[in-house]
Design an enzyme around this catalytic site. Structure first.
Site, PDB file in Angstrom:
ATOM      1  N   ASP A 113     -16.474  11.786  23.023  1.00  0.00           N
ATOM      2  CA  ASP A 113     -16.418  11.362  21.616  1.00  0.00           C
ATOM      3  C   ASP A 113     -14.951  11.090  21.307  1.00  0.00           C
ATOM      4  O   ASP A 113     -14.124  12.016  21.325  1.00  0.00           O
ATOM      5  CB  ASP A 113     -16.979  12.481  20.738  1.00  0.00           C
ATOM      6  CG  ASP A 113     -17.033  12.096  19.274  1.00  0.00           C
ATOM      7  OD1 ASP A 113     -16.309  11.151  18.867  1.00  0.00           O
ATOM      8  OD2 ASP A 113     -17.784  12.746  18.532  1.00  0.00           O
ATOM      9  N   LYS A 158      -2.465   7.535  21.651  1.00  0.00           N
ATOM     10  CA  LYS A 158      -1.599   8.713  21.774  1.00  0.00           C
ATOM     11  C   LYS A 158      -1.666   9.308  23.182  1.00  0.00           C
ATOM     12  O   LYS A 158      -0.648   9.592  23.799  1.00  0.00           O
ATOM     13  CB  LYS A 158      -2.025   9.766  20.731  1.00  0.00           C
ATOM     14  CG  LYS A 158      -1.318  11.102  20.870  1.00  0.00           C
ATOM     15  CD  LYS A 158      -1.726  12.097  19.800  1.00  0.00           C
ATOM     16  CE  LYS A 158      -1.184  13.482  20.152  1.00  0.00           C
ATOM     17  NZ  LYS A 158      -1.510  14.491  19.134  1.00  0.00           N
ATOM     18  N   SER A 194     -11.178  -4.881  15.277  1.00  0.00           N
ATOM     19  CA  SER A 194     -11.215  -4.902  13.815  1.00  0.00           C
ATOM     20  C   SER A 194     -12.521  -5.587  13.404  1.00  0.00           C
ATOM     21  O   SER A 194     -13.567  -5.321  13.995  1.00  0.00           O
ATOM     22  CB  SER A 194      -9.976  -5.652  13.315  1.00  0.00           C
ATOM     23  OG  SER A 194      -9.956  -5.753  11.922  1.00  0.00           O
ATOM     24  N   VAL A 216     -21.837 -10.907  15.153  1.00  0.00           N
ATOM     25  CA  VAL A 216     -22.240 -11.036  16.557  1.00  0.00           C
ATOM     26  C   VAL A 216     -23.517 -10.226  16.745  1.00  0.00           C
ATOM     27  O   VAL A 216     -23.609  -9.081  16.266  1.00  0.00           O
ATOM     28  CB  VAL A 216     -21.116 -10.490  17.479  1.00  0.00           C
ATOM     29  CG1 VAL A 216     -21.526 -10.589  18.938  1.00  0.00           C
ATOM     30  CG2 VAL A 216     -19.806 -11.234  17.237  1.00  0.00           C
ATOM     31  N   THR A 218     -25.510  -7.795  18.138  1.00  0.00           N
ATOM     32  CA  THR A 218     -25.418  -6.613  19.015  1.00  0.00           C
ATOM     33  C   THR A 218     -26.242  -5.487  18.389  1.00  0.00           C
ATOM     34  O   THR A 218     -26.655  -5.582  17.221  1.00  0.00           O
ATOM     35  CB  THR A 218     -23.962  -6.104  19.140  1.00  0.00           C
ATOM     36  OG1 THR A 218     -23.597  -5.539  17.868  1.00  0.00           O
ATOM     37  CG2 THR A 218     -22.982  -7.186  19.533  1.00  0.00           C
TER      38      THR A 218
HETATM   39  N1  LIG Z   1     -21.530  -6.860  15.897  1.00  0.00           N
HETATM   40  C1  LIG Z   1     -20.905  -7.432  14.852  1.00  0.00           C
HETATM   41  O1  LIG Z   1     -21.441  -8.330  14.176  1.00  0.00           O
HETATM   42  C2  LIG Z   1     -19.504  -6.993  14.479  1.00  0.00           C
HETATM   43  C3  LIG Z   1     -18.825  -7.698  13.487  1.00  0.00           C
HETATM   44  C4  LIG Z   1     -17.517  -7.346  13.152  1.00  0.00           C
HETATM   45  C5  LIG Z   1     -16.922  -6.272  13.813  1.00  0.00           C
HETATM   46  N2  LIG Z   1     -17.611  -5.588  14.754  1.00  0.00           N
HETATM   47  C6  LIG Z   1     -16.926  -4.485  15.429  1.00  0.00           C
HETATM   48  O2  LIG Z   1     -16.963  -4.711  16.831  1.00  0.00           O
HETATM   49  C7  LIG Z   1     -16.919  -3.444  17.522  1.00  0.00           C
HETATM   50  C8  LIG Z   1     -18.015  -3.398  18.575  1.00  0.00           C
HETATM   51  O3  LIG Z   1     -19.253  -3.471  17.911  1.00  0.00           O
HETATM   52  P1  LIG Z   1     -20.633  -3.654  18.701  1.00  0.00           P
HETATM   53  O4  LIG Z   1     -21.415  -4.580  17.864  1.00  0.00           O
HETATM   54  O5  LIG Z   1     -20.378  -3.944  20.125  1.00  0.00           O
HETATM   55  O6  LIG Z   1     -21.235  -2.145  18.511  1.00  0.00           O
HETATM   56  P2  LIG Z   1     -22.374  -1.330  19.300  1.00  0.00           P
HETATM   57  O7  LIG Z   1     -23.229  -2.249  20.103  1.00  0.00           O
HETATM   58  O8  LIG Z   1     -23.024  -0.441  18.284  1.00  0.00           O
HETATM   59  O9  LIG Z   1     -21.531  -0.421  20.326  1.00  0.00           O
HETATM   60  C9  LIG Z   1     -20.741   0.631  19.843  1.00  0.00           C
HETATM   61  C10 LIG Z   1     -20.335   1.494  21.020  1.00  0.00           C
HETATM   62  O10 LIG Z   1     -19.441   2.509  20.565  1.00  0.00           O
HETATM   63  C11 LIG Z   1     -19.842   3.768  21.085  1.00  0.00           C
HETATM   64  N3  LIG Z   1     -19.345   4.786  20.153  1.00  0.00           N
HETATM   65  C12 LIG Z   1     -19.618   4.881  18.824  1.00  0.00           C
HETATM   66  N4  LIG Z   1     -18.964   5.933  18.306  1.00  0.00           N
HETATM   67  C13 LIG Z   1     -18.279   6.506  19.327  1.00  0.00           C
HETATM   68  C14 LIG Z   1     -17.443   7.636  19.432  1.00  0.00           C
HETATM   69  N5  LIG Z   1     -17.162   8.410  18.361  1.00  0.00           N
HETATM   70  N6  LIG Z   1     -16.912   7.952  20.634  1.00  0.00           N
HETATM   71  C15 LIG Z   1     -17.175   7.193  21.728  1.00  0.00           C
HETATM   72  N7  LIG Z   1     -17.967   6.103  21.693  1.00  0.00           N
HETATM   73  C16 LIG Z   1     -18.516   5.786  20.512  1.00  0.00           C
HETATM   74  C17 LIG Z   1     -21.365   3.646  21.178  1.00  0.00           C
HETATM   75  O11 LIG Z   1     -21.971   4.568  22.077  1.00  0.00           O
HETATM   76  P3  LIG Z   1     -22.501   6.019  21.548  1.00  0.00           P
HETATM   77  O12 LIG Z   1     -23.231   5.785  20.269  1.00  0.00           O
HETATM   78  O13 LIG Z   1     -23.340   6.521  22.669  1.00  0.00           O
HETATM   79  O14 LIG Z   1     -21.272   6.825  21.359  1.00  0.00           O
HETATM   80  C18 LIG Z   1     -21.478   2.222  21.714  1.00  0.00           C
HETATM   81  O15 LIG Z   1     -21.219   2.204  23.106  1.00  0.00           O
HETATM   82  C19 LIG Z   1     -16.990  -2.373  16.439  1.00  0.00           C
HETATM   83  O16 LIG Z   1     -15.680  -1.964  16.091  1.00  0.00           O
HETATM   84  C20 LIG Z   1     -17.596  -3.125  15.261  1.00  0.00           C
HETATM   85  O17 LIG Z   1     -17.259  -2.536  14.015  1.00  0.00           O
HETATM   86  C21 LIG Z   1     -18.886  -5.905  15.094  1.00  0.00           C
END
Ligand SMILES: NC(=O)c1ccc[n+]([C@@H]2O[C@H](COP(=O)([O-])OP(=O)(O)OC[C@H]3O[C@@H](n4cnc5c(N)ncnc54)[C@H](OP(=O)(O)O)[C@@H]3O)[C@@H](O)[C@H]2O)c1
Length: 246
Positions: free
Chosen positions: A65, A123, A139, A184, A186
């Site tokens: 985490d 860090k 971001s 995106v 996801t």
């Molecule tokens: N998808 C979009 O439309 C979109 C748009 C703008 C920005 N973003 C940003 O893009 C980034 C990637 O998003 P995504 O869509 O790829 O998200 P995602 O598919 O939900 O993947 C998030 C990943 O982060 C891990 N995670 C969450 N909290 C964690 C923690 N405390 N420690 C370690 N791992 C952690 C999750 O695994 P576990 O839950 O098992 O920990 C998962 O592997 C994020 O910052 C999101 O805010 C996404």
């Protein structure tokens, strides 16, 4: 980064590598010939990611985490030297909410996972990074094209931009950047929109100049650019299909 027998393999740690953009990045880097460590909290999600990624013998998965400092320190205790750290982790469940319904616990989870976690990774990770290595955070459009319900996520994404500028100065020659995705498709959308996901993404596709929402692979490609270009630091790279214009 291309597979080359004579070049040393790049070593990359991806926090958030078990899903979405991080998983796409892991796949692309493995194809490039890199040694990749994916990090997430859920062992089950990491195991599923392992099944989906190519079996190259160059993939490790670590459950941690990133909001817990001991766990972040432990990650780098095990990782050995690295070339790049990428952070796509986010826990924004409940964070897209109108005031006054927005719950402080959800706000804190978003801040901890998207801002404090990346700071902890910098860090503890800076000491094991190669001098010409990089750190890339994620971001997001919420900060640059804000909407109602998005205040908490907008604030976190905006703060990340300030963090990359400060860390680029402090950690140089290590480079520190962020990619800022637009919408995106996801798994994160389950938390953002629930059953309205397809309708929301479809409506956004019609609004965007490019006529579609993004693919995780396109964000992964942008992160690889930030890792590979040695003259880019302190930058937020927008990959959003023209979302800021509409
Ligand atoms: N998808 C979009 O439309 C979109 C748009 C703008 C920005 N973003 C940003 O893009 C980034 C990637 O998003 P995504 O869509 O790829 O998200 P995602 O598919 O939900 O993947 C998030 C990943 O982060 C891990 N995670 C969450 N909290 C964690 C923690 N405390 N420690 C370690 N791992 C952690 C999750 O695994 P576990 O839950 O098992 O920990 C998962 O592997 C994020 O910052 C999101 O805010 C996404």
């Amino acid at each position: 980064m291309h597979e080359n027998e004579s070049a040393p393999r790049e070593r990359v740690l991806i926090a958030g590598g078990s899903s979405g953009m991080g998983l796409a990045l892991a796949g692309a880097l493995l194809e490039d010939g890199a040694e990749v460590t994916i990090v997430g909290r859920s062992e089950a999600r990491l195991a599923e990611a392992r099944r989906r990624l190519p079996d190259t013998g160059r993939l490790r998965a670590c459950a941690a985490d990133i909001t817990c400092e001991d766990e972040v320190a432990g990650l780098f205790g095990q990782s050995g030297p690295l070339d790049h750290i990428a952070v796509t982790a986010a826990d924004i469940e409940g964070a897209y909410q109108l005031l006054p319904a927005l719950e402080l616990t959800a706000v804190r989870r978003a801040i901890d996972s998207k801002l404090v976690g990346p700071l902890l990774l910098a860090k503890h990770g800076a000491a094991v990074l190669a001098p010409r290595g990089s750190i890339t955070f994620t971001s997001g459009i919420a900060a640059y094209r804000p909407t109602a319900r998005g205040a908490a996520v907008a604030a976190v994404n905006g703060a990340l931009a300030a963090l990359v500028r400060a860390l680029a100065v402090e950690l140089g020659p290590v480079r520190v950047n962020a990619v800022s995705p637009g919408w995106v498709d996801t798994p994160i959308w389950t938390y953002v929109a629930g059953e309205a996901k397809d309708a929301m993404l479809g409506a956004m596709a019609e609004r965007l100049p490019v006529g579609r929402v993004g693919r995780a692979e396109e964000i992964a490609d942008a992160i690889r650019f930030l890792m590979g270009n040695g003259f880019v630091t302190g930058t937020v790279l927008h990959v959003e299909g023209g979302h800021r214009l509409v």
